[in-house]
Design an enzyme around this catalytic site. Structure first.
Site, PDB file in Angstrom:
ATOM      1  CB  CYS A 113      -1.869  13.009  13.559  1.00  0.00           C
ATOM      2  SG  CYS A 113      -1.546  11.325  13.136  1.00  0.00           S
ATOM      3  CB  SER A 146      -1.664   1.897   7.932  1.00  0.00           C
ATOM      4  OG  SER A 146      -1.532   1.757   9.321  1.00  0.00           O
ATOM      5  CB  ALA A 147      -1.713  -3.601   9.759  1.00  0.00           C
ATOM      6  CG  HIS A 148      -3.498   1.104  13.040  1.00  0.00           C
ATOM      7  ND1 HIS A 148      -4.278   2.095  13.571  1.00  0.00           N
ATOM      8  CD2 HIS A 148      -2.459   1.720  12.431  1.00  0.00           C
ATOM      9  CE1 HIS A 148      -3.717   3.278  13.300  1.00  0.00           C
ATOM     10  NE2 HIS A 148      -2.613   3.070  12.610  1.00  0.00           N
ATOM     11  CB  THR A 166      14.219  -7.923  12.917  1.00  0.00           C
ATOM     12  OG1 THR A 166      15.626  -7.861  13.152  1.00  0.00           O
ATOM     13  CG2 THR A 166      13.734  -9.358  13.053  1.00  0.00           C
ATOM     14  CD  GLN A 197      -8.566   6.578   6.906  1.00  0.00           C
ATOM     15  OE1 GLN A 197      -9.526   5.822   7.066  1.00  0.00           O
ATOM     16  NE2 GLN A 197      -7.824   6.970   7.921  1.00  0.00           N
ATOM     17  CB  THR A 256       3.964   7.470  10.284  1.00  0.00           C
ATOM     18  OG1 THR A 256       2.604   7.756  10.600  1.00  0.00           O
ATOM     19  CG2 THR A 256       4.815   8.670  10.640  1.00  0.00           C
TER      20      THR A 256
HETATM   21  N1  PLP Z   1      -2.149   8.358   6.269  1.00  0.00           N
HETATM   22  C1  PLP Z   1      -3.450   8.464   6.550  1.00  0.00           C
HETATM   23  C2  PLP Z   1      -4.395   8.916   5.484  1.00  0.00           C
HETATM   24  C3  PLP Z   1      -3.936   8.152   7.823  1.00  0.00           C
HETATM   25  O1  PLP Z   1      -5.243   8.261   8.096  1.00  0.00           O
HETATM   26  C4  PLP Z   1      -3.000   7.723   8.815  1.00  0.00           C
HETATM   27  C5  PLP Z   1      -3.456   7.453  10.198  1.00  0.00           C
HETATM   28  O2  PLP Z   1      -4.206   8.199  10.797  1.00  0.00           O
HETATM   29  C6  PLP Z   1      -1.651   7.620   8.467  1.00  0.00           C
HETATM   30  C7  PLP Z   1      -1.265   7.948   7.188  1.00  0.00           C
HETATM   31  C8  PLP Z   1      -0.619   7.142   9.462  1.00  0.00           C
HETATM   32  O3  PLP Z   1      -0.700   5.746   9.578  1.00  0.00           O
HETATM   33  P1  PLP Z   1       0.120   4.912  10.691  1.00  0.00           P
HETATM   34  O4  PLP Z   1      -0.676   4.987  11.941  1.00  0.00           O
HETATM   35  O5  PLP Z   1       0.199   3.529  10.127  1.00  0.00           O
HETATM   36  O6  PLP Z   1       1.463   5.507  10.815  1.00  0.00           O
END
Ligand code: PLP
Length: 387
Positions: free
Chosen positions: A323, A198-200, A236, A178, A74
């Site tokens: 989201c 994105s790590a998670h 940081t 993804q 994000t």
């Molecule tokens: N972009 C995509 C395609 C996603 O699926 C997501 C998370 O659902 C994001 C961006 C946002 O990622 P983050 O949780 O790292 O902000």
């Protein structure tokens, strides 16, 4: 028993990522920008992690691999779009109608009237012909097309997008959130100028991500207020999160071929559901999709009813992207693919992980049958439900 089918929203922490996180949080906790020797060790470890990630991404430029660590996708998406909107006040941004809200919303905010949506076909892929028409006008500075859609799982034609962007000398931003963990990371990094991960989404903790810029996009500055990350992103650095992210991505590399088993299990599940529950349809069933993702339009009953009843039986699924799940607005992704509001209200997203067994897919198919009977008989959710 609980069955987790929401891996596109987030994934559980892998053992390797947890170990790396714990090691870094205990041994490398000093601020890497401080000047004493212990902090120097943290700074060196940070650069080692950058080098390891560069290797995983197939980036050979050791001097400056163009990797910026961030707090997640994000942030990366917001900051990238804000940068280009302000650096190019007379130019436009072209983005697909199926982008994640973290791309779509900042593009509306910062580009305003200078935003052009690239059309999407009913199969869930962007229209390359429409993109070329837009680029031919010569006033676009940034194209945003994701690698794979988080709701439908549809893979976008990034190789063709990349060629078009090069032909018209426009920068290509690709939200590949993804993609990482499921496909070869080097393949997507080679195509786009700004690639976001994105790590998670692949077994590491939340709150960490990365962005890789090609040489032509290296001037990108995400955040000001400090010298970190070659002055590209002040703040940081989160070394424990970064170390965990790099270990988790490393861990996925030898296992990528195992996703084929998920594809087989998913396809078999979909065939069972379509046979057992007439009127169910599979979104983009004939498109190239992520091997773990299935988006179903259920024959009757709102998706929240299905989600609630499945939750009571121990199954975690989604109605779309995490989201938008709490919002009343229907999915913009499905709307852009031409689905009606009534269909969108019946959409369920199922997304598995590498360790999701066939037995779990079978159990989900069985649970969907039970819920269908429950909904058809007008039954109300039994017991207590905590949303
Ligand atoms: N972009 C995509 C395609 C996603 O699926 C997501 C998370 O659902 C994001 C961006 C946002 O990622 P983050 O949780 O790292 O902000």
């Amino acid at each position: 028993m609980s069955f987790y089918f929401d891996h596109n929203a987030t994934t559980p922490l892998s053992v390797a990522a947890r170990q790396a996180w714990l090691e870094a949080v205990e041994k490398f906790w000093q601020n890497p920008s401080s000047l004493y020797p212990e902090a120097g060790a943290v700074a060196r470890r940070l650069e080692d992690e950058r080098e390891s990630l560069a290797q995983l991404l197939g980036v050979n430029d050791v001097e400056d691999p163009g990797i910026v660590f961030t707090s997640g996708a994000t942030e990366s998406n917001n900051a990238t779009i804000a940068h280009f909107a302000h650096a190019n006040p007379d130019k436009y941004c072209a983005l697909s109608a199926i982008e994640h809200p973290s791309v779509d919303a900042p593009a509306s905010l910062h580009f305003g009237e200078r935003l052009i949506k690239v059309a999407v076909s009913t199969d869930g892929t962007i229209s390359l012909a429409n993109l070329e028409q837009i680029l031919a006008k010569g006033n676009v500075c940034l194209v945003c097309i994701m690698a794979a859609n988080n709701e439908t799982g549809v893979i976008q034609p990034c190789s063709e997008v990349s060629s078009l962007c090069r032909k018209y000398n426009v920068l290509f931003h690709c939200d590949a959130v993804q993609w990482f963990g499921k496909y070869d990371p080097t393949a997507i990094v080679a195509l786009a100028d700004i690639v976001v991960g994105s790590a998670h989404k692949f077994g590491a903790p939340k709150g960490t991500g990365f962005l890789r810029t090609s040489e032509r996009a290296r001037h990108l500055q995400l955040q000001s207020g400090g010298p970190q990350e070659q002055r590209r992103r002040a703040g940081t650095e989160n070394l424990p999160g970064i170390a965990a992210m790099v270990r988790a991505l490393e861990e996925t590399t030898p296992n990528l071929s195992l996703w084929e088993q998920q594809r087989e299990a998913r396809d078999c599940f979909e065939a069972t559901i379509v046979a057992n529950l007439p009127g169910t349809s599979i979104i983009a069933g004939n498109s190239q999709r992520l091997p773990n993702t299935s988006m179903l339009i259920m024959p009757s009953g709102r998706n929240l009813k299905w989600l609630t009843r499945l939750g009571q039986r121990g199954f975690s699924v989604s109605t779309g992207s995490a989201c938008s799940s709490g919002s009343e607005d229907g999915s913009h992704v499905l709307t852009s693919m031409g689905l009606s509001p009534s269909e969108i209200n019946r959409a369920l997203r199922i997304s598995s992980g590498l360790d999701t067994g066939r037995d779990q897919w079978d159990a989900l198919a069985k649970a969907l049958n039970e819920v269908a009977e429950d909904i058809n008989s007008g039954g109300s959710p039994a017991g207590k439900w905590i949303p």
